[in-house]
Design a protein around this motif. Sequence first.
Motif, PDB file in Angstrom:
ATOM      1  N   ALA A  40     -11.479 -38.681  -2.739  1.00 51.57           N
ATOM      2  CA  ALA A  40     -11.961 -37.677  -1.791  1.00 51.57           C
ATOM      3  C   ALA A  40     -12.704 -36.557  -2.512  1.00 51.57           C
ATOM      4  O   ALA A  40     -13.734 -36.073  -2.030  1.00 51.57           O
ATOM      5  CB  ALA A  40     -10.781 -37.118  -0.994  1.00 51.57           C
ATOM      6  N   GLY A  41     -12.204 -36.154  -3.680  1.00 49.12           N
ATOM      7  CA  GLY A  41     -12.888 -35.119  -4.456  1.00 49.12           C
ATOM      8  C   GLY A  41     -14.257 -35.566  -4.925  1.00 49.12           C
ATOM      9  O   GLY A  41     -15.222 -34.788  -4.896  1.00 49.12           O
ATOM     10  N   ARG A  42     -14.354 -36.809  -5.360  1.00 45.04           N
ATOM     11  CA  ARG A  42     -15.658 -37.351  -5.791  1.00 45.04           C
ATOM     12  C   ARG A  42     -16.643 -37.366  -4.625  1.00 45.04           C
ATOM     13  O   ARG A  42     -17.819 -36.990  -4.786  1.00 45.04           O
ATOM     14  CB  ARG A  42     -15.462 -38.770  -6.325  1.00 45.04           C
ATOM     15  CG  ARG A  42     -14.834 -38.853  -7.691  1.00 45.04           C
ATOM     16  CD  ARG A  42     -15.919 -38.863  -8.754  1.00 45.04           C
ATOM     17  NE  ARG A  42     -15.359 -39.124 -10.064  1.00 45.04           N
ATOM     18  CZ  ARG A  42     -16.074 -39.471 -11.126  1.00 45.04           C
ATOM     19  NH1 ARG A  42     -17.389 -39.630 -11.008  1.00 45.04           N
ATOM     20  NH2 ARG A  42     -15.513 -39.667 -12.297  1.00 45.04           N
ATOM     21  N   THR A  87     -10.031 -32.792   5.072  1.00 42.37           N
ATOM     22  CA  THR A  87      -9.781 -31.438   4.595  1.00 42.37           C
ATOM     23  C   THR A  87     -10.494 -31.174   3.276  1.00 42.37           C
ATOM     24  O   THR A  87     -11.086 -30.111   3.067  1.00 42.37           O
ATOM     25  CB  THR A  87      -8.264 -31.210   4.440  1.00 42.37           C
ATOM     26  OG1 THR A  87      -7.641 -31.306   5.738  1.00 42.37           O
ATOM     27  CG2 THR A  87      -7.980 -29.845   3.840  1.00 42.37           C
ATOM     28  N   VAL A  88     -10.462 -32.153   2.368  1.00 41.29           N
ATOM     29  CA  VAL A  88     -11.161 -32.003   1.088  1.00 41.29           C
ATOM     30  C   VAL A  88     -12.662 -31.826   1.329  1.00 41.29           C
ATOM     31  O   VAL A  88     -13.305 -30.951   0.732  1.00 41.29           O
ATOM     32  CB  VAL A  88     -10.897 -33.219   0.176  1.00 41.29           C
ATOM     33  CG1 VAL A  88     -11.715 -33.130  -1.107  1.00 41.29           C
ATOM     34  CG2 VAL A  88      -9.416 -33.322  -0.158  1.00 41.29           C
ATOM     35  N   LEU A  89     -13.225 -32.640   2.206  1.00 43.20           N
ATOM     36  CA  LEU A  89     -14.663 -32.559   2.471  1.00 43.20           C
ATOM     37  C   LEU A  89     -15.022 -31.244   3.162  1.00 43.20           C
ATOM     38  O   LEU A  89     -16.004 -30.594   2.795  1.00 43.20           O
ATOM     39  CB  LEU A  89     -15.101 -33.740   3.339  1.00 43.20           C
ATOM     40  CG  LEU A  89     -14.839 -35.147   2.810  1.00 43.20           C
ATOM     41  CD1 LEU A  89     -15.491 -36.174   3.717  1.00 43.20           C
ATOM     42  CD2 LEU A  89     -15.319 -35.303   1.383  1.00 43.20           C
ATOM     43  N   ASP A  94     -17.634 -26.142   3.386  1.00 47.73           N
ATOM     44  CA  ASP A  94     -17.450 -24.901   4.134  1.00 47.73           C
ATOM     45  C   ASP A  94     -17.761 -25.107   5.614  1.00 47.73           C
ATOM     46  O   ASP A  94     -18.507 -24.344   6.235  1.00 47.73           O
ATOM     47  CB  ASP A  94     -18.318 -23.784   3.554  1.00 47.73           C
ATOM     48  CG  ASP A  94     -17.909 -22.396   4.062  1.00 47.73           C
ATOM     49  OD1 ASP A  94     -16.744 -22.250   4.467  1.00 47.73           O
ATOM     50  OD2 ASP A  94     -18.764 -21.489   4.061  1.00 47.73           O
ATOM     51  N   LEU A  95     -17.157 -26.169   6.176  1.00 48.52           N
ATOM     52  CA  LEU A  95     -17.337 -26.499   7.582  1.00 48.52           C
ATOM     53  C   LEU A  95     -15.974 -26.618   8.255  1.00 48.52           C
ATOM     54  O   LEU A  95     -14.985 -26.958   7.597  1.00 48.52           O
ATOM     55  CB  LEU A  95     -18.087 -27.829   7.733  1.00 48.52           C
ATOM     56  CG  LEU A  95     -19.557 -27.866   7.333  1.00 48.52           C
ATOM     57  CD1 LEU A  95     -20.063 -29.306   7.343  1.00 48.52           C
ATOM     58  CD2 LEU A  95     -20.397 -27.006   8.276  1.00 48.52           C
ATOM     59  N   PRO A  96     -15.892 -26.388   9.557  1.00 46.35           N
ATOM     60  CA  PRO A  96     -14.632 -26.649  10.263  1.00 46.35           C
ATOM     61  C   PRO A  96     -14.364 -28.147  10.336  1.00 46.35           C
ATOM     62  O   PRO A  96     -15.291 -28.955  10.466  1.00 46.35           O
ATOM     63  CB  PRO A  96     -14.872 -26.056  11.656  1.00 46.35           C
ATOM     64  CG  PRO A  96     -16.359 -26.024  11.819  1.00 46.35           C
ATOM     65  CD  PRO A  96     -16.934 -25.814  10.449  1.00 46.35           C
ATOM     66  N   LEU A  97     -13.103 -28.518  10.224  1.00 46.59           N
ATOM     67  CA  LEU A  97     -12.678 -29.910  10.397  1.00 46.59           C
ATOM     68  C   LEU A  97     -12.073 -30.036  11.787  1.00 46.59           C
ATOM     69  O   LEU A  97     -11.070 -29.377  12.095  1.00 46.59           O
ATOM     70  CB  LEU A  97     -11.658 -30.293   9.329  1.00 46.59           C
ATOM     71  CG  LEU A  97     -11.084 -31.716   9.422  1.00 46.59           C
ATOM     72  CD1 LEU A  97     -12.183 -32.754   9.232  1.00 46.59           C
ATOM     73  CD2 LEU A  97      -9.967 -31.906   8.394  1.00 46.59           C
ATOM     74  N   VAL A  98     -12.672 -30.879  12.616  1.00 45.98           N
ATOM     75  CA  VAL A  98     -12.273 -31.001  14.014  1.00 45.98           C
ATOM     76  C   VAL A  98     -11.582 -32.342  14.227  1.00 45.98           C
ATOM     77  O   VAL A  98     -12.117 -33.403  13.873  1.00 45.98           O
ATOM     78  CB  VAL A  98     -13.494 -30.887  14.946  1.00 45.98           C
ATOM     79  CG1 VAL A  98     -13.071 -31.021  16.407  1.00 45.98           C
ATOM     80  CG2 VAL A  98     -14.209 -29.550  14.714  1.00 45.98           C
ATOM     81  N   GLY A 136      -6.267 -25.319   8.695  1.00 47.13           N
ATOM     82  CA  GLY A 136      -7.686 -25.218   9.019  1.00 47.13           C
ATOM     83  C   GLY A 136      -8.166 -26.260  10.014  1.00 47.13           C
ATOM     84  O   GLY A 136      -9.317 -26.208  10.459  1.00 47.13           O
ATOM     85  N   LEU A 137      -7.304 -27.205  10.387  1.00 50.92           N
ATOM     86  CA  LEU A 137      -7.708 -28.284  11.289  1.00 50.92           C
ATOM     87  C   LEU A 137      -7.809 -27.771  12.725  1.00 50.92           C
ATOM     88  O   LEU A 137      -6.875 -27.150  13.241  1.00 50.92           O
ATOM     89  CB  LEU A 137      -6.686 -29.425  11.215  1.00 50.92           C
ATOM     90  CG  LEU A 137      -6.925 -30.635  12.109  1.00 50.92           C
ATOM     91  CD1 LEU A 137      -8.223 -31.345  11.738  1.00 50.92           C
ATOM     92  CD2 LEU A 137      -5.740 -31.600  12.016  1.00 50.92           C
TER      93      LEU A 137
END
Length: 242
Positions: A40-42, A87-89, A94-98, A136-137
């Motif tokens: 996910a980090g990559r 969440t990682v992405l 810097d976007l909301p995760l919906v 943050g979800l």
Amino acid sequence: MQFYFIRHAQSENNRRWLETGSHHRRDSDPALTTLGWRQAGRLARFLEQPVTELGDFGTDYDPQNALGFGITHIYCSLMVRSVATGTVLAQALDLPLVAWEDIHEIGGIHARSEETDEHLGLPGRDRAYFEDHYPGLVLPDGLGDEGWWSRPFETYEERPLRAKRVLEDLWDGHGDTDHHVAVISHGGFYNHFMRVLLGLQQEEVPWFSLNNTAMTRIDFEEEGIWIQYTNRADYLPREMIT
């Protein structure tokens, strides 16, 4: 609209299958493995590269995202492996995760009875769990204390109907825009989504492969639908591809 279907990073069930070839002791809602977090980090670092000017290209046609991605929206299912990957992405971009409930894996949250071999529906995580672990979800308004699934095992007949509904909702929300939309979903659902998109019979098609954190890009344009690439994972070193 540019649409990116992304499979979640490696889960504990994915690793168990690679090691044993069996679904024995399967977790109904598995977490990511250590490798999954690295995948996910990559992917996040790959997607967050800044969008560059056209320069000598002289065109906005960029089928391989050589100029960047410019993701504007990120959705995930309510399964933990999808939420964790998203969440990682979302943090990197810097976007909301919906949360989008309908993009869950086939079957829903379930376990297999050792006595009857029947798939039994389970509740899934509730609002308190997500607010505690993933504050943050952006959660659905209707999610409460009962768990988001809390219904029987999803049948084979229900799956293409859900895929069609997702495609319609995607188009209604983003179809006539210049949005770059990413969904973090699942390999089984990916197959039903692609079959519906391509107008294929559910029983007569091969399997569409999608590795952990791999991407498929589909452009929805006035002229039609363009599948630019599928199962792209060239941002992962070979030893991290699962």
